[in-house]
Design an enzyme around this catalytic site. Structure first.
Site, PDB file in Angstrom:
ATOM      1  N   ASP A 258     -28.211 -14.653  61.631  1.00  0.00           N
ATOM      2  CA  ASP A 258     -28.665 -15.592  62.647  1.00  0.00           C
ATOM      3  C   ASP A 258     -30.106 -15.990  62.324  1.00  0.00           C
ATOM      4  O   ASP A 258     -30.936 -15.150  61.949  1.00  0.00           O
ATOM      5  CB  ASP A 258     -28.599 -14.953  64.031  1.00  0.00           C
TER       6      ASP A 258
ATOM      7  N   GLU B 283     -20.867 -16.939  82.155  1.00  0.00           N
ATOM      8  CA  GLU B 283     -21.657 -15.831  81.613  1.00  0.00           C
ATOM      9  C   GLU B 283     -23.133 -16.216  81.607  1.00  0.00           C
ATOM     10  O   GLU B 283     -23.520 -17.249  81.071  1.00  0.00           O
ATOM     11  CB  GLU B 283     -21.190 -15.510  80.195  1.00  0.00           C
TER      12      GLU B 283
ATOM     13  N   ASN C  75     -28.525 -11.060  69.246  1.00  0.00           N
ATOM     14  CA  ASN C  75     -28.841 -10.084  70.301  1.00  0.00           C
ATOM     15  C   ASN C  75     -28.822  -8.638  69.824  1.00  0.00           C
ATOM     16  O   ASN C  75     -29.531  -7.787  70.347  1.00  0.00           O
ATOM     17  CB  ASN C  75     -27.917 -10.267  71.512  1.00  0.00           C
TER      18      ASN C  75
ATOM     19  N   GLY D 226     -19.982 -13.848  69.014  1.00  0.00           N
ATOM     20  CA  GLY D 226     -20.766 -14.911  69.625  1.00  0.00           C
ATOM     21  C   GLY D 226     -20.058 -15.492  70.829  1.00  0.00           C
ATOM     22  O   GLY D 226     -19.256 -14.821  71.491  1.00  0.00           O
ATOM     23  N   SER D 227     -20.320 -16.736  71.106  1.00  0.00           N
ATOM     24  CA  SER D 227     -19.788 -17.378  72.308  1.00  0.00           C
ATOM     25  C   SER D 227     -18.299 -17.675  72.168  1.00  0.00           C
ATOM     26  O   SER D 227     -17.778 -17.837  71.057  1.00  0.00           O
ATOM     27  CB  SER D 227     -20.535 -18.685  72.591  1.00  0.00           C
TER      28      SER D 227
ATOM     29  N   CYS E  84     -22.913  -8.589  75.204  1.00  0.00           N
ATOM     30  CA  CYS E  84     -21.615  -9.099  75.638  1.00  0.00           C
ATOM     31  C   CYS E  84     -20.934  -8.172  76.635  1.00  0.00           C
ATOM     32  O   CYS E  84     -20.138  -8.619  77.453  1.00  0.00           O
ATOM     33  CB  CYS E  84     -20.718  -9.342  74.434  1.00  0.00           C
TER      34      CYS E  84
ATOM     35  N   GLU F 284     -15.292 -11.280  68.539  1.00  0.00           N
ATOM     36  CA  GLU F 284     -15.775 -10.690  69.790  1.00  0.00           C
ATOM     37  C   GLU F 284     -16.611 -11.742  70.492  1.00  0.00           C
ATOM     38  O   GLU F 284     -17.659 -12.157  69.996  1.00  0.00           O
ATOM     39  CB  GLU F 284     -16.609  -9.426  69.564  1.00  0.00           C
ATOM     40  N   LEU F 285     -16.151 -12.123  71.680  1.00  0.00           N
ATOM     41  CA  LEU F 285     -16.719 -13.282  72.347  1.00  0.00           C
ATOM     42  C   LEU F 285     -17.373 -12.886  73.672  1.00  0.00           C
ATOM     43  O   LEU F 285     -17.887 -11.784  73.802  1.00  0.00           O
ATOM     44  CB  LEU F 285     -15.618 -14.333  72.513  1.00  0.00           C
TER      45      LEU F 285
END
Length: 535
Positions: free
Chosen positions: A201, A404, A176, A250-251, A306, A272-273
């Site tokens: 990615d 989310e 993203n 990511g997730s 996010c 960082e999720l």
């Protein structure tokens, strides 16, 4: 939903090629040659361009063995790199800063082609990385400077806390924000003296490879920063098994797996999720500014960030007025696909993202929620374009309430008191970003202290905190651990090392003194230090 069409906005039934004209096969070959893989590797991965659903370009994939080799190459490079002065390392980063600013149009083209965002959202990645590069190049040495601390015996023990590089840092960055999150995390790791191996990615590999090319032109040693590409279950796992520190964005589900694997190896991890971020509108807020700020934090990057707002909490006294202002501001957004700045909201990044957005909205609609604006895909503007959507009447029976969405969808919820707003904001397991709109900033700061969130923005949606490069950015709860930006954003890539020098007498009783006498004397000294309030 209002849309603005122009001559370069794509339309069905056929989509013109989204591939930028300057990205020739020769350019692709030059970039993909930077993927670290063995000479006999023959597997490739091909992403789909969001603007036209056409294949982007084959990108060679790395094996688990390639990852291990890349880490060893980076480790050897890091040994020489760390011997260079911080000023030398900073000069490379500043040269990179100047290069990517000069060639930003090509970089932005790649970001748009691979990810589908509007051009202004792509440019914001340039802005963020420029600030990161300049900040750490200028003050990183201060963040890492040795710090003198009190020794065991003042005057006789000289102690310093120093910082030494971790060794090789692994970075797993998402699609993203391929430039900001891929390069913005690598810069402080490199400046701290580490080698870096990045897993690009697969959707946005060319963007990171182009950045690596620019960094090489800026003078970064060839071996120091390696790029690997492939499925996360293969090379992501292999990367964590080899590096000395892992950074992941990511997730939450994947972040748990990354954290568990890092924990088994006893290496540090920054994660960082996800987020389900709240925005609070108090009754004294400037409703026009609040609505505009809400739109910016909700729909920028097509809602695929996010920290974007997903839950909008509005005081009952101003609910109807704010709702009207929000719908008007949302419907004023320009939707489409262009390689210029004539649209505000671009495409979603993949068919999977579009499917999630559609599912959340349709599930909410089926369970009684009202779509105030938006709520439909726009294939006339692009195959993955979806209108910015505002929902009300959302409750816990609906998927969109707690999960989310990661798309251009927000939900309105009324509240009556500050305490209720705080309780609503803290619902769920996430805690990444929050926003409060009010004229009473003192009250907002008190509320912020009660909100479980890594960042709280007052009279701004999300950008004020995220753009403050000197301030730490990260989450609480299921939104992750660790911080990027600020002092912690570079210190996390180092180990704290204590260097203690004992001068004169040794610690402990002298050979000529009985142990009992030494203990009694030291006890007296401890009482004296307490009385003198010595820290």
């Amino acid at each position: 939903m209002t849309s603005t069409a122009s001559s370069n906005v794509t339309h069905l039934p056929t989509y013109p090629s989204a591939r930028p004209a300057w990205v020739t096969d020769e350019v692709v070959a030059r970039l993909t040659d930077r993927v670290f893989r063995s000479p006999d590797g023959d597997e490739s991965i091909v992403a789909t361009a969001p603007y036209d659903l056409a294949p982007i370009a084959p990108v060679p994939t790395s094996s688990a063995a390639d990852v291990a080799a890349a880490v060893e190459v980076a480790r050897l490079g890091a040994a020489a790199w760390n011997r260079r002065s911080f000023r030398d390392r900073a000069a490379v980063v500043l040269a990179f800063h100047d290069l990517f600013l000069a060639e930003q149009d090509q970089l932005i083209d790649l970001i748009q082609w691979e990810m589908g965002k509007a051009r202004f959202s792509a440019w914001q990645e340039i802005l963020q990385v420029a600030n990161i590069a300049r900040h750490y190049a200028r003050v990183g040495e201060k963040y890492l400077a040795p710090k003198s601390v009190r020794g065991a015996i003042p005057g006789l023990t000289k102690v310093a806390e120093t910082r030494v590089p971790k060794g090789v840092v692994g970075i797993i960055s998402p699609w993203n924000y391929p430039f900001y999150l891929g390069v913005g995390d690598a810069i402080p790791a490199l400046l701290a003296g580490n080698g870096v191996v990045s897993k690009a990615d697969s959707q946005t590999a060319l963007t990171l490879l182009f950045a690596r090319e620019l960094m090489g032109r800026a003078g970064l040693p060839t071996d120091l920063w390696q790029i690997v590409v492939g499925r996360g279950s293969v090379i992501g796992t292999a990367l964590i098994d080899q590096v000395d520190y892992i950074g992941f964005t990511g997730s939450t589900a994947t972040g748990r797996t990354v954290g568990e694997q890092a924990g088994r190896r006893l290496i540090g991890a920054s994660l960082e999720l996800g987020g389900k971020n709240p925005l609070i509108v108090r009754p004294d807020a400037d409703l026009t500014k609040a609505a505009e700020g809400c739109v910016a934090s909700s729909f920028a990057n097509t809602g695929q960030m996010c920290i974007h707002t997903e839950r909008v909490l509005v005081h009952a006294d101003v609910y109807d007025a704010f709702k009207a202002a929000l719908v008007k501001a949302t419907e004023g957004l320009r939707l489409g696909q262009t390689y210029d700045y004539t649209v505000d909201i671009g495409s979603l990044a993949s068919e999977a993202q579009l499917a999630t957005v559609v599912d959340h909205v349709e599930n909410a609609r089926a369970h009684g929620a009202t779509v105030l604006t938006g709520g439909r895909a726009r294939p006339d503007l692009g195959p993955l374009v979806y209108e910015p959507t505002v929902l009300e009447g959302v409750d816990a029976s609906m998927t969109v309430c707690a999960e989310e969405t990661f798309g251009p969808v927000i939900s309105l919820y009324p509240f009556s008191t500050d305490a209720e707003a705080i309780e609503l904001a803290n619902r769920g397991s996430y805690g990444l970003s929050a926003s409060i709109w009010t004229k009473d900033t003192h009250r907002a700061r008190l509320m912020a202290a009660a909100i479980r969130s890594g960042s709280v923005n007052i009279n701004d949606g999300a950008a004020a905190a995220a753009g403050s490069i000197e301030a730490p950015m990260g989450g609480m709860g299921d939104s992750g651990l660790g911080r990027r930006h600020g002092a912690e954003g570079i210190r996390k890539y180092t180990e704290a090392q204590t260097v203690a020098e004992q001068r004169g007498m040794a610690l402990g009783p002298p050979a000529s003194m009985a142990v009992e006498k030494f203990v009694a004397m030291t006890n007296g000294q401890l009482k004296l230090l307490r009385k003198l309030r010595v820290r």
